[in-house]
Design an enzyme around this catalytic site. Sequence first.
Site, PDB file in Angstrom:
ATOM      1  N   CYS A  50     -22.861  -8.271   0.212  1.00  0.00           N
ATOM      2  CA  CYS A  50     -22.062  -7.057   0.466  1.00  0.00           C
ATOM      3  C   CYS A  50     -22.748  -5.826  -0.125  1.00  0.00           C
ATOM      4  O   CYS A  50     -22.802  -4.771   0.513  1.00  0.00           O
ATOM      5  CB  CYS A  50     -20.641  -7.215  -0.077  1.00  0.00           C
ATOM      6  N   ASP A 110       0.836  -1.191   0.000  1.00  0.00           N
ATOM      7  CA  ASP A 110       0.000   0.000   0.000  1.00  0.00           C
ATOM      8  C   ASP A 110       0.884   1.258   0.000  1.00  0.00           C
ATOM      9  O   ASP A 110       0.507   2.289   0.542  1.00  0.00           O
ATOM     10  CB  ASP A 110      -0.868  -0.020   1.267  1.00  0.00           C
ATOM     11  N   CYS A 129     -18.072 -15.811  -6.010  1.00  0.00           N
ATOM     12  CA  CYS A 129     -19.174 -15.001  -5.471  1.00  0.00           C
ATOM     13  C   CYS A 129     -20.529 -15.561  -5.893  1.00  0.00           C
ATOM     14  O   CYS A 129     -21.514 -15.451  -5.160  1.00  0.00           O
ATOM     15  CB  CYS A 129     -19.064 -13.548  -5.957  1.00  0.00           C
ATOM     16  N   CYS A 139     -19.810 -11.128   4.388  1.00  0.00           N
ATOM     17  CA  CYS A 139     -19.415 -12.047   3.311  1.00  0.00           C
ATOM     18  C   CYS A 139     -19.354 -13.483   3.830  1.00  0.00           C
ATOM     19  O   CYS A 139     -18.627 -13.777   4.783  1.00  0.00           O
ATOM     20  CB  CYS A 139     -18.064 -11.634   2.738  1.00  0.00           C
ATOM     21  N   CYS A 172     -24.488 -14.479  -4.986  1.00  0.00           N
ATOM     22  CA  CYS A 172     -24.532 -13.725  -3.726  1.00  0.00           C
ATOM     23  C   CYS A 172     -24.442 -12.215  -3.981  1.00  0.00           C
ATOM     24  O   CYS A 172     -23.715 -11.767  -4.871  1.00  0.00           O
ATOM     25  CB  CYS A 172     -23.365 -14.180  -2.857  1.00  0.00           C
ATOM     26  N   CYS A 187     -24.173  -2.604   2.303  1.00  0.00           N
ATOM     27  CA  CYS A 187     -23.414  -1.339   2.359  1.00  0.00           C
ATOM     28  C   CYS A 187     -24.354  -0.163   2.658  1.00  0.00           C
ATOM     29  O   CYS A 187     -25.236   0.143   1.859  1.00  0.00           O
ATOM     30  CB  CYS A 187     -22.668  -1.111   1.038  1.00  0.00           C
ATOM     31  N   CYS A 193     -14.314   0.685   7.830  1.00  0.00           N
ATOM     32  CA  CYS A 193     -15.610   0.014   7.856  1.00  0.00           C
ATOM     33  C   CYS A 193     -15.393  -1.428   7.406  1.00  0.00           C
ATOM     34  O   CYS A 193     -14.692  -1.670   6.435  1.00  0.00           O
ATOM     35  CB  CYS A 193     -16.574   0.738   6.913  1.00  0.00           C
TER      36      CYS A 193
END
Length: 308
Positions: A192, A132, A186, A246, A189, A196, A239
């Site tokens: 998420c 990062d 995924c 998940c 599904c 949100c 957050c």
Amino acid sequence: MNQTAKHTFLIKQKAKELGFDYCGVSKAGFLEEEAIRLENWLHQDRHGKMDYMANYFDKRVDPRKLVEGAKSIISVLLNYFPEKELNENSMYKISKYAYGTDYHFVVKEKLKILIEYIQQEIGEVNGRAFVDSGPVLEKAWAAKSGLGWIGKNSNLITKESGSFFFIGELIVDLELEYDSPIPDYCGTCTKCIDACPTDAIVNPYIVDASKCISYFTIELKEEIPTEVKGKFENWIFGCDICQDVCPWNRFSKPHQIKEFNSSTELEGMNQKDWEEITEEVFNRIFKKSPLKRTKLIGLKRNIDFIND
Ligand code: B12
Ligand code: SF4
Ligand code: SF4
């Protein structure tokens, strides 16, 4: 075993010894599909006020422009899923990634040891470590190396132990054996997206950062817009909602990294302690923590935003 296979084996073995949970390798090159997606994302201003995301586009989509003669990207994952959540004494929530020492220090230190090992065992290898910390599309490289898939919440998810992992990588001018991506699990599904609170996952796999609570509470330097008032569900730093819901995170296992443990003082913080925190206490509790990024002033803004 040929030379390339032997080198790859040694590197993966050392990564494991250093505590990394996963290690995979990809051939360095231009990220064609990702470049188009990044360009669209930037054109749509999804990065909000994170101007640095628009910098070094050419380098971000091609690591050969970051390290001369780069041949391979070695991606590693480090688990940060805690044994226990920090919400017993206080309604305020901070993201699990920020419970202990800042991951930039922890992952970078381990990557430094890994590159030194490569130089000792394999020879004159030129490389750079990132976590990062540079214009690198880290999730894309980890996915290419078969460490997981990028889920609809846009995080990299492993099939065995979910998504609470940091990603780091070494870009090296050494040829290695390359891994292949795994499928997307995924399926149908949409948990998420549905969970949100600010509708930041604007389309499957696309997060509008400028709508994300993580952006508002960590990256944004100015006032948080009133449109999102009442939507933060008590998150004051980062957050975790789209990861907590998940189903793949049912398989998360507690990390083994002592630096990521929370301090007793942080564990004991109640609502009043958060609201009345002084510069002195902040500097003591969050000495090497990711919360340093917001500074006390940012943290206070976030707490006030929830209460005013
Ligand atoms: C900018 C940034 C943010 C921004 C924007 C997030 C984002 N999704 O881009 C904000 C501040 C919101 C943020 C938040 C968080 N972040 Co952040 N962040 C970054 C950073 C610096 C760059 C990410 C980036 O390049 N975004 C640009 C856009 C274009 O990329 P993207 O959303 O990843 O889009 C890709 C995919 O979605 C995919 N894609 C797009 N469309 C489509 C369509 C289809 C069909 C498919 C298949 C794929 C696909 O392609 C795109 C390009 O690869 C990275 C570090 C790094 N250098 O990589 C960390 C990083 C992604 N963050 C990380 C973390 C931990 C978080 C948080 C969980 C922290 C928290 N708890 O608050 C949240 C998660 C929010 C979320 N749901 O994404 C980790 C992720 C680890 C993991 N397991 O994936 C990273 C890798 C840091 C690290 N080294 O560990 N972050
Ligand atoms: S981190 Fe929170 S606000 Fe951001 S996309 Fe995930 S659920 Fe939405
Ligand atoms: S919640 Fe469902 S759709 Fe979202 S990332 Fe996890 S598996 Fe994929």
